[in-house]
Design a protein around this motif. Structure first.
Motif, mmCIF file in Angstrom:
data_model
loop_
_atom_site.group_PDB
_atom_site.id
_atom_site.type_symbol
_atom_site.label_atom_id
_atom_site.label_comp_id
_atom_site.label_asym_id
_atom_site.label_seq_id
_atom_site.Cartn_x
_atom_site.Cartn_y
_atom_site.Cartn_z
ATOM 1 N N PHE A 6 0.829 -1.203 0.000
ATOM 2 C CA PHE A 6 0.000 0.000 0.000
ATOM 3 C C PHE A 6 0.866 1.257 0.000
ATOM 4 O O PHE A 6 0.642 2.182 -0.795
ATOM 5 N N VAL A 7 1.870 1.282 0.860
ATOM 6 C CA VAL A 7 2.755 2.453 0.942
ATOM 7 C C VAL A 7 3.614 2.566 -0.311
ATOM 8 O O VAL A 7 3.813 3.665 -0.840
ATOM 9 N N ALA A 8 4.104 1.442 -0.814
ATOM 10 C CA ALA A 8 4.988 1.483 -1.980
ATOM 11 C C ALA A 8 4.302 2.109 -3.188
ATOM 12 O O ALA A 8 4.916 2.887 -3.935
ATOM 13 N N ALA A 9 3.040 1.800 -3.397
ATOM 14 C CA ALA A 9 2.334 2.281 -4.585
ATOM 15 C C ALA A 9 1.624 3.609 -4.375
ATOM 16 O O ALA A 9 1.177 4.225 -5.346
ATOM 17 N N VAL A 241 13.675 8.390 9.929
ATOM 18 C CA VAL A 241 14.862 7.539 9.877
ATOM 19 C C VAL A 241 16.112 8.324 10.255
ATOM 20 O O VAL A 241 16.925 7.869 11.070
ATOM 21 N N SER A 242 16.285 9.523 9.708
ATOM 22 C CA SER A 242 17.468 10.308 10.062
ATOM 23 C C SER A 242 17.436 10.726 11.530
ATOM 24 O O SER A 242 18.488 10.808 12.178
ATOM 25 N N GLY A 276 20.144 5.503 4.768
ATOM 26 C CA GLY A 276 19.678 4.202 4.339
ATOM 27 C C GLY A 276 18.183 4.059 4.167
ATOM 28 O O GLY A 276 17.670 2.936 4.245
ATOM 29 N N GLY A 277 17.483 5.159 3.915
ATOM 30 C CA GLY A 277 16.053 5.038 3.705
ATOM 31 C C GLY A 277 15.508 6.193 2.895
ATOM 32 O O GLY A 277 15.683 7.357 3.282
ATOM 33 N N GLU A 281 10.711 3.952 2.764
ATOM 34 C CA GLU A 281 11.249 3.335 3.977
ATOM 35 C C GLU A 281 10.953 4.183 5.209
ATOM 36 O O GLU A 281 10.712 3.650 6.305
ATOM 37 N N ASN A 282 10.971 5.508 5.054
ATOM 38 C CA ASN A 282 10.642 6.380 6.179
ATOM 39 C C ASN A 282 9.180 6.213 6.607
ATOM 40 O O ASN A 282 8.877 6.148 7.802
#
Length: 332
Positions: A6-9, A241-242, A276-277, A281-282
């Motif tokens: 869901f998040v990826a798209a 992430v940061s 790395g994100g 990814e965040n």
């Protein structure tokens, strides 16, 4: 629902990413070799903002020609397209380059070429935000603003980044006032857990009257300031992430609380080559840490579009596409 899919798209808007912070190791090595420049390779192990910046700036020496800046921005925009980013507002630090002899037109020219190409070939819309380095003088910032004026049509706004310690918003008040008079929109980094964080947030909002705050999660320390950003609809561009690299944690609890209280918080990747994100990814990291629902993840994207510096016609079209995606995902 498969939350990862869901998040990826999901169509995404990223408002806080530093182009120089997208310099992946492979591209860094290739550019350094091409330009005959020796640069230390980032080693990671960041424990705070200062230790990050100590590795961040030396790597930029690999960027020399207009083609280098083009390739850097293009690599990010290709990655962004693969993560369903539809709009990005991209920070760049010209002083980090002009201070070592790279002309301003070389920097902006390369970045602009990538922005135009991405719109045409990837369907990704992007704008550039010029950031002043706050650990340099206000006079240097003002001269950089003057260099930028011939390129006003290529730059949507100005920001303030780098080491916050001893460099409060007041130091650059005159620069930002001039930038506003020239038609630029304004934002400032108010980094996480820095000395005087809440005072700097207050100054940026009340004295400078910025249009957005970058990071800014320490605003939870002052309920009156939280009310102020909520009432004004001012966005906070958070980077979970940061946060987890340069402070004790990713501030997921604080970000989620602000989101659920109606503050227009957004999620971005900051310096993804170092942390790395990218934006997907965040979002997933925050969703896991704060137990966000799919609707809350959609709300983060609504917020990003609503506080973006897009023209209204483009914002409305992207909001409609986001709503259509969310509705389709729920009924699928």
């Amino acid at each position: 629902m498969d939350l990862t899919a869901f998040v990826a798209a999901m169509p995404k808007t990223e408002l806080h990413v530093h182009l120089e912070g997208t310099l992946e190791r492979e591209l860094l090595v290739r550019l350094a070799e091409r330009n005959g420049v020796q640069v230390p390779l980032p080693e990671g192990g960041f424990t705070d903002l200062t230790s990050f910046l100590a590795q961040y700036y030396p790597a930029m020496r690999a960027l020399v020609t207009e083609d280098d800046f083009f390739e850097l921005a293009w690599a990010y925009l290709v990655k962004a397209a693969s993560q369903s980013v539809v709009h990005a507002e991209l920070f760049f630090d010209p002083q980090a380059h002009t201070g070592r002899g790279v002309p301003f037109p070389t920097v902006i020219g390369g970045y602009r070429r990538a922005v135009v190409k991405a719109q045409r070939e990837l369907g990704v819309h992007a704008d550039l935000i010029l950031c002043f380095l706050r650990d340099l003088t206000a006079e240097h910032a003002m001269s950089t603003l003057m260099e930028a004026l011939p390129y006003k049509d290529w730059i949507v706004g100005v920001g303030l980044d780098s080491d916050e310690r001893g460099n409060p918003p007041a130091k650059f008040a005159a620069v930002f006032a001039r930038a506003r008079s020239e038609g630029f929109l304004l934002t400032m980094h108010c980094d996480i857990d820095q000395p005087g964080s809440i005072d700097n947030i207050r100054a940026a909002l009340v004295d400078v009257e910025v249009d957005r705050i970058d990071h800014g999660t320490n605003i939870v320390e002052d309920p009156e300031l939280v009310d102020l950003v909520r009432e004004r609809g001012i966005g906070l561009t958070c980077c979970p992430v940061s946060n987890g690299f340069v402070t004790a944690d990713m501030k997921a609890v604080e970000i989620a609380a602000l989101l659920r209280s109606g503050v227009k918080v957004t999620v971005s990747s900051d310096d993804p080559a170092y942390f790395g994100g990218y934006v997907t990814e965040n979002l997933l990291a925050l969703a896991t840490a704060a137990d966000l629902t799919p609707e809350e993840l959609v709300q983060l994207q609504r917020n990003a579009l609503e506080v973006s510096w897009l023209a209204p016609f483009r914002r409305d079209a992207l909001l409609a596409a986001l709503e259509a995606y969310a509705a389709g995902a729920v009924t699928a």
